[in-house]
Enzyme design. Structure first.
Site, PDB file in Angstrom:
ATOM      1  N   ALA A  74      -8.652  -6.288   0.519  1.00  0.00           N
ATOM      2  CA  ALA A  74      -8.069  -7.482  -0.131  1.00  0.00           C
ATOM      3  C   ALA A  74      -8.626  -7.636  -1.543  1.00  0.00           C
ATOM      4  O   ALA A  74      -8.512  -6.715  -2.339  1.00  0.00           O
ATOM      5  CB  ALA A  74      -8.294  -8.722   0.721  1.00  0.00           C
ATOM      6  N   GLY A  83      -2.932 -14.890  10.918  1.00  0.00           N
ATOM      7  CA  GLY A  83      -2.434 -14.198   9.716  1.00  0.00           C
ATOM      8  C   GLY A  83      -3.304 -13.038   9.263  1.00  0.00           C
ATOM      9  O   GLY A  83      -3.252 -12.631   8.104  1.00  0.00           O
ATOM     10  N   GLU A 129      -5.721  -2.921  -6.517  1.00  0.00           N
ATOM     11  CA  GLU A 129      -7.043  -3.248  -5.960  1.00  0.00           C
ATOM     12  C   GLU A 129      -6.949  -3.835  -4.555  1.00  0.00           C
ATOM     13  O   GLU A 129      -7.789  -3.572  -3.701  1.00  0.00           O
ATOM     14  CB  GLU A 129      -7.754  -4.214  -6.913  1.00  0.00           C
ATOM     15  CG  GLU A 129      -9.123  -4.689  -6.489  1.00  0.00           C
ATOM     16  CD  GLU A 129     -10.166  -3.585  -6.362  1.00  0.00           C
ATOM     17  OE1 GLU A 129     -10.262  -3.022  -5.253  1.00  0.00           O
ATOM     18  OE2 GLU A 129     -10.872  -3.285  -7.339  1.00  0.00           O
ATOM     19  N   LYS A 146      -5.956   3.240   3.803  1.00  0.00           N
ATOM     20  CA  LYS A 146      -6.986   2.735   2.887  1.00  0.00           C
ATOM     21  C   LYS A 146      -8.001   3.821   2.538  1.00  0.00           C
ATOM     22  O   LYS A 146      -8.368   3.980   1.373  1.00  0.00           O
ATOM     23  CB  LYS A 146      -7.690   1.529   3.500  1.00  0.00           C
ATOM     24  CG  LYS A 146      -6.788   0.304   3.569  1.00  0.00           C
ATOM     25  CD  LYS A 146      -7.456  -0.829   4.311  1.00  0.00           C
ATOM     26  CE  LYS A 146      -6.527  -2.038   4.388  1.00  0.00           C
ATOM     27  NZ  LYS A 146      -7.022  -3.071   5.280  1.00  0.00           N
ATOM     28  N   LEU A 178     -11.751  -7.734  -2.473  1.00  0.00           N
ATOM     29  CA  LEU A 178     -13.092  -7.169  -2.722  1.00  0.00           C
ATOM     30  C   LEU A 178     -12.982  -6.102  -3.812  1.00  0.00           C
ATOM     31  O   LEU A 178     -12.034  -5.327  -3.825  1.00  0.00           O
ATOM     32  CB  LEU A 178     -13.647  -6.521  -1.448  1.00  0.00           C
ATOM     33  CG  LEU A 178     -13.946  -7.436  -0.273  1.00  0.00           C
ATOM     34  CD1 LEU A 178     -14.504  -6.605   0.894  1.00  0.00           C
ATOM     35  CD2 LEU A 178     -14.955  -8.505  -0.666  1.00  0.00           C
ATOM     36  N   GLU A 218      -0.929  -7.184  10.041  1.00  0.00           N
ATOM     37  CA  GLU A 218       0.357  -6.854   9.414  1.00  0.00           C
ATOM     38  C   GLU A 218       1.431  -7.489  10.303  1.00  0.00           C
ATOM     39  O   GLU A 218       1.159  -7.798  11.474  1.00  0.00           O
ATOM     40  CB  GLU A 218       0.551  -5.326   9.395  1.00  0.00           C
ATOM     41  CG  GLU A 218      -0.471  -4.563   8.570  1.00  0.00           C
ATOM     42  CD  GLU A 218      -0.225  -4.641   7.073  1.00  0.00           C
ATOM     43  OE1 GLU A 218       0.947  -4.693   6.663  1.00  0.00           O
ATOM     44  OE2 GLU A 218      -1.218  -4.685   6.319  1.00  0.00           O
ATOM     45  N   LYS A 238       0.809  -1.227   0.000  1.00  0.00           N
ATOM     46  CA  LYS A 238       0.000   0.000   0.000  1.00  0.00           C
ATOM     47  C   LYS A 238       0.835   1.267   0.000  1.00  0.00           C
ATOM     48  O   LYS A 238       0.310   2.361  -0.115  1.00  0.00           O
ATOM     49  CB  LYS A 238      -0.859   0.033   1.271  1.00  0.00           C
ATOM     50  CG  LYS A 238      -2.053  -0.862   1.235  1.00  0.00           C
ATOM     51  CD  LYS A 238      -2.923  -0.604   2.434  1.00  0.00           C
ATOM     52  CE  LYS A 238      -2.672  -1.540   3.583  1.00  0.00           C
ATOM     53  NZ  LYS A 238      -2.817  -2.944   3.444  1.00  0.00           N
ATOM     54  N   VAL A 285      -7.160  -2.024  -0.714  1.00  0.00           N
ATOM     55  CA  VAL A 285      -8.350  -1.784   0.101  1.00  0.00           C
ATOM     56  C   VAL A 285      -9.252  -3.015   0.006  1.00  0.00           C
ATOM     57  O   VAL A 285      -9.688  -3.385  -1.082  1.00  0.00           O
ATOM     58  CB  VAL A 285      -9.129  -0.542  -0.407  1.00  0.00           C
ATOM     59  CG1 VAL A 285     -10.347  -0.293   0.476  1.00  0.00           C
ATOM     60  CG2 VAL A 285      -8.231   0.684  -0.429  1.00  0.00           C
ATOM     61  N   ASP A 302      -3.225   1.710   9.225  1.00  0.00           N
ATOM     62  CA  ASP A 302      -3.513   0.949   8.012  1.00  0.00           C
ATOM     63  C   ASP A 302      -4.862   1.383   7.418  1.00  0.00           C
ATOM     64  O   ASP A 302      -5.006   1.520   6.213  1.00  0.00           O
ATOM     65  CB  ASP A 302      -3.515  -0.544   8.374  1.00  0.00           C
ATOM     66  CG  ASP A 302      -3.553  -1.420   7.136  1.00  0.00           C
ATOM     67  OD1 ASP A 302      -2.713  -1.197   6.255  1.00  0.00           O
ATOM     68  OD2 ASP A 302      -4.429  -2.295   7.051  1.00  0.00           O
TER      69      ASP A 302
END
Ligand code: ADP
Ligand code: ASP
Ligand code: MG
Length: 815
Positions: free
Chosen positions: A613, A665, A608, A683, A615, A668, A581, A611, A679
């Site tokens: 993942a 997981g 893409e 976004k 989607l 970050e 990002k 923001v 984060d």
């Protein structure tokens, strides 16, 4: 009568010559046959090398000559029965002694003229033709050797002499008429001037010898036997998926060979064209293959392009100046000066303003061209009417050739679009008035890539090959490689894309393979075993240096160094797919420059997965805006981590929940990036920018819920300090729960302003039903007024993030 020519590789050694003999034996049974042969493969170069060494006073030419002699003696011994060897062996020795005598002369005088060079190289064809003549006599029963120098008459332009067809045709006809033999053999390449001095027809000239004979003898066919099964759609040494051209017109063959298709020497076509003699290209090593026929009207199929060729080592000369406008005679003087210096012009373009003429020539002539042209225009240069001759070196020409181009509009658009998308800069363009060829001058370093992308665009309907480079092959990157591996055949079959992974890197090692691509079944082992030391700059530089077609770079790291280098890739037309990002959320200026570079150089810059993942958040937003909608407000839960944490936190053990998120997981590597809201800030910043806002990270308000102390020190300190602050987290929870609300970390964008922070969410709120690690984005727009456009689903996790990166790679590949 038929004429057959066998090239250097066809007669390279006894084994190959036996193949030639078998072919000739078969042919001669049907008709009278003239065979033309080249020197044994590579001998012409060796002889030229010897003469150059001798001229430099280097005695090692003697060793090389000895090798030449040995190779011919050996060939004779392997080829002929013992009883017939001695006369041929002594002839070989005599001829080799003559070569040595001439070289000794050169050595003593330290002088090597074009005239003498022609004498030296003539021995290559003299030797080969005598040896093969002896073998044919044995195999066929008769074979008359004719000295080409006695029948082909040229001017005295040593090295590349012009044929006097009037005299030659008569001599050839007379010589053949005087013989009753069924089989003749002649050395290719060599000829003589009116004074009887030996000349040559130019490198590769044995093809021409054969065509001259075919025309003079009114042969019904000419066959050029070589080491490929015909003329190909491109040079098979440069392009892997070349196709055989079954039929081609004389003009097309001439253009392709003029622009570098070495399979036939360009002047060869002229004599056979005049007489309309069908000319075949056949393969000595696969005589059953049909081959290519060059004829008057080649078949009209639906391909607009017949072939692609290229010539390296080109220098572009440009004569420019205001004094040239409207005054006739400038080009005549330019070409006159070049012609007097015997400089061959390969390509010409003149701008319609008449203010400049560009000429492409062989790089070897560059210095001479500069000298003679500047001399010719010395007065105009002195009086500032013309600039001194401009020269640009290290260039090449690529040419598309096809008779059907005339009836197919859009060929040049497709050609230059294809080159442009691959970052190939075009220096000059020329389209012959016959509209049978379009040629472009490009950088020599780009030739292989250019030929391959053009071939792919015009001939390879099967699939487009993508060269993918992946930085970061950990959790997400590893999943990406696994998905690519699994989908390979689907992509090829249904999307006609072949994604070849040409480079991968983790934080310590990098590995490249742009030939077959990295084997995705065992990339881990190969990276460990064969990987070299990884640096961000090293990885990016190598991608640029590789300069391969359809390159896509995927950044699956969280590395700031790499994000800083995207501009270098984009300006080379290499698409960037960023899971990272950092670039899209860096300074607005850098982000904007990346977008502009992507636009300018026709490359994709796709992020893409920055923001939500995989989607479709950014894609949807772009679609809304491009179709004229206006975004009024965005409300979103964009942190899978925070959503997971607040969904699982019921007032007890906050740090345990965070630890669980990390283990699964969803965070970050440093979970503070998620918990601090940083984060999420990135976004919403990216979404705000997609809405057209020139916003920076510092402009976003962050209502952080984390105690300041937790954010200090290491990741371990962070977990320890959270335990101390359990009461703080419990209070946040209880306050919300007491009103029947839950906690969500919400990002907002409205009226150009963005903020992030923890909010109480009532059960009736759109954000309430959001479980696990899901994300949700609500777009309120001019079109979605009462009910927002909702995008909701898993917003974190390696598998879905990898699939989002995968989708961006496909988007970049299909552009
Ligand atoms: P010979 O020694 O038989 O005259 P050449 O080496 O002169 O053979 O020409 C044959 C070679 O031309 C092939 O081996 C191939 O590598 C090269 N070549 C270049 N362009 C083409 C093309 N378009 N089609 C076929 N061969 C080509
Ligand atoms: N032997 C010559 C050359 O190598 C001519 C030929 O092979 O066509 O150029
Ligand atoms: Mg050749």
């Amino acid at each position: 009568m038929q004429v057959l020519k066998f090239g250097g590789s066809s007669v390279a050694n006894a084994e190959n010559i036996n193949k030639v003999v078998a072919i000739v034996k078969d042919k001669v049974a049907a008709d009278k046959t003239a065979v033309v042969v080249s020197a044994l493969g590579g001998i012409t170069d060796v002889l030229l090398g010897c003469s150059a060494l001798a001229a430099k006073g280097d005695e090692s030419f003697k060793d090389k000559l000895l090798e030449v002699e040995q190779r011919h003696l050996q060939t004779v011994k392997e080829l002929l029965p013992l009883t017939q060897q001695s006369s041929v062996l002594s002839l070989v020795k005599t001829l080799c002694n003559e070569i040595e005598d001439i070289c000794n002369g050169i050595f003593l005088l330290k002088e090597l003229s074009e005239h003498t060079k022609d004498r030296i190289v003539s021995y290559g064809e003299l030797l080969s033709s005598q040896i093969i003549a002896a073998r044919l006599k044995d195999a066929v029963g008769e074979c008359e050797w004719i000295d080409s120098r006695e029948v082909i008459t040229t001017d005295s332009n040593f090295g590349s002499a012009a044929v006097d067809f009037g005299t030659t045709d008569k001599k050839v006809a007379a010589k053949f008429a005087a013989s009753s033999s069924k089989l003749f053999i002649l050395p290719g390449f060599i000829s003589s001037n009116e004074a009887g001095e030996g000349t040559t027809l130019g490198r590769g000239g044995s093809d021409y010898t054969a065509a001259i004979l075919a025309a003079a003898l009114n042969a019904h066919t000419l066959e050029i036997w070589t080491d490929v099964s015909g003329m190909m759609t491109a040079d098979p040494r440069l392009v892997a998926n070349v196709k055989m051209i079954p039929r081609i017109s004389y003009q097309e063959a001439m253009e392709l060979s003029h622009f570098g298709a070495k399979v036939i020497y360009p002047p060869t076509i002229q004599p056979v064209l005049k007489k309309g003699i069908p000319t075949w290209i056949k393969n000595t090593f696969a005589p059953g293959d049909i081959g290519t026929v060059i004829e008057k009207d080649a078949a009209k199929d639906d391909t607009s392009i017949r072939g692609i060729s290229s010539i390296g080592k080109i220098t572009l000369l440009s004569l420019e100046g205001s004094g040239m406008i409207g005054i006739p005679g400038f080009s005549k003087r330019l070409f006159g000066a070049l012609a007097n210096a015997k400089i061959n012009v390969i390509l010409i373009t003149q701008s319609s303003s008449e203010h400049s003429i560009c000429v492409g020539i062989d790089d070897a002539n560059a210095a001479l061209a500069k000298k003679v042209v500047d001399e010719e225009f010395s007065y105009e240069i002195e009086t500032n009417k013309v600039e001194p001759l401009g020269m640009e070196r290290e260039l090449a020409i690529v040419a598309l050739v096809g008779d059907n181009m005339r009836s197919h509009p859009g060929i040049s658009g497709k050609m230059f679009g294809t080159l442009g998308r691959n970052g190939v800069n075009v220096r000059a363009i020329s389209q012959g008035s016959s509209e049978r060829n379009i040629s472009a001058v490009i950088g020599a370093k780009d030739v292989k890539k250019a030929i391959n992308v053009l071939h792919e665009a015009f001939f390879e309907t099967t699939y487009k090959e993508i060269n993918l480079f992946v930085a970061g092959v950990g959790n997400v990157g590893g999943k990406l490689l696994a998905q690519l591996h699994k989908q390979q055949s689907y992509l090829q079959k249904y999307l006609r894309i072949k994604v070849k992974v040409a480079g991968i890197a983790n934080s310590t090692k990098m590995l490249f393979n742009d030939n077959g691509g990295i084997d995705l079944a065992n990339w881990k082992e190969t990276l460990l075993k064969d990987g070299v030391h990884m640096t961000s700059a090293g990885f990016i530089n190598t991608i640029i240096e590789k300069n391969v077609r359809n390159s896509v770079f995927a950044d699956v790291t969280a590395n700031a160094d790499i994000a800083e280098l995207y501009d270098r890739l984009l300006s080379k037309s290499i698409s960037v797919v960023a899971c990272n990002k950092i670039a899209a959320s860096s300074s607005f200026e850098y982000f904007k420059s990346l977008k502009e570079l992507a636009n300018e150089f026709n490359a994709g810059f796709l992020y893409e997965t920055n923001v939500g993942a995989s989607l479709p958040v950014i894609g949807t937003l772009n679609d809304l805006i491009r179709s004229g909608d206006k975004v009024r407000k965005i409300e979103a839960v964009l942190s899978g981590t925070l959503n997971f944490v607040f969904n699982n936190y019921k007032g007890e053990g906050f740090s345990d929940v965070v630890m669980q998120a990390k283990k699964e997981g969803y965070t970050e590597p440093d979970p503070r990036l998620d918990l601090s809201g940083k984060d999420v800030m990135r976004k919403i910043l990216i979404l705000a920018r997609e809405c057209g806002s020139k916003i920076e990270l510092d402009d976003i308000t962050n209502h952080s819920f984390m105690p300041e102390e937790c954010m200090q020190g290491s990741v371990d300190d962070f977990f320890a300090s959270m335990v101390k602050h359990e009461a703080h987290f419990k209070k946040l929870y209880d306050e919300a729960a007491s009103k029947g609300n839950i906690l969500k970390f919400v990002a907002k964008y409205e009226n150009g302003k963005a903020s992030v922070g923890l909010q109480h969410i009532h059960p009736e709120h759109d954000l309430f039903h959001l479980y696990g690690k899901d994300n949700i984005v609500l777009f309120y727009t001019d079109r979605y007024v009462d009910q927002p456009l909702v995008i909701k689903g898993a917003g974190a996790g390696a598998e879905v993030t990898a699939s989002g990166v995968f989708a961006d790679i496909i988007r970049a590949s299909r552009a």
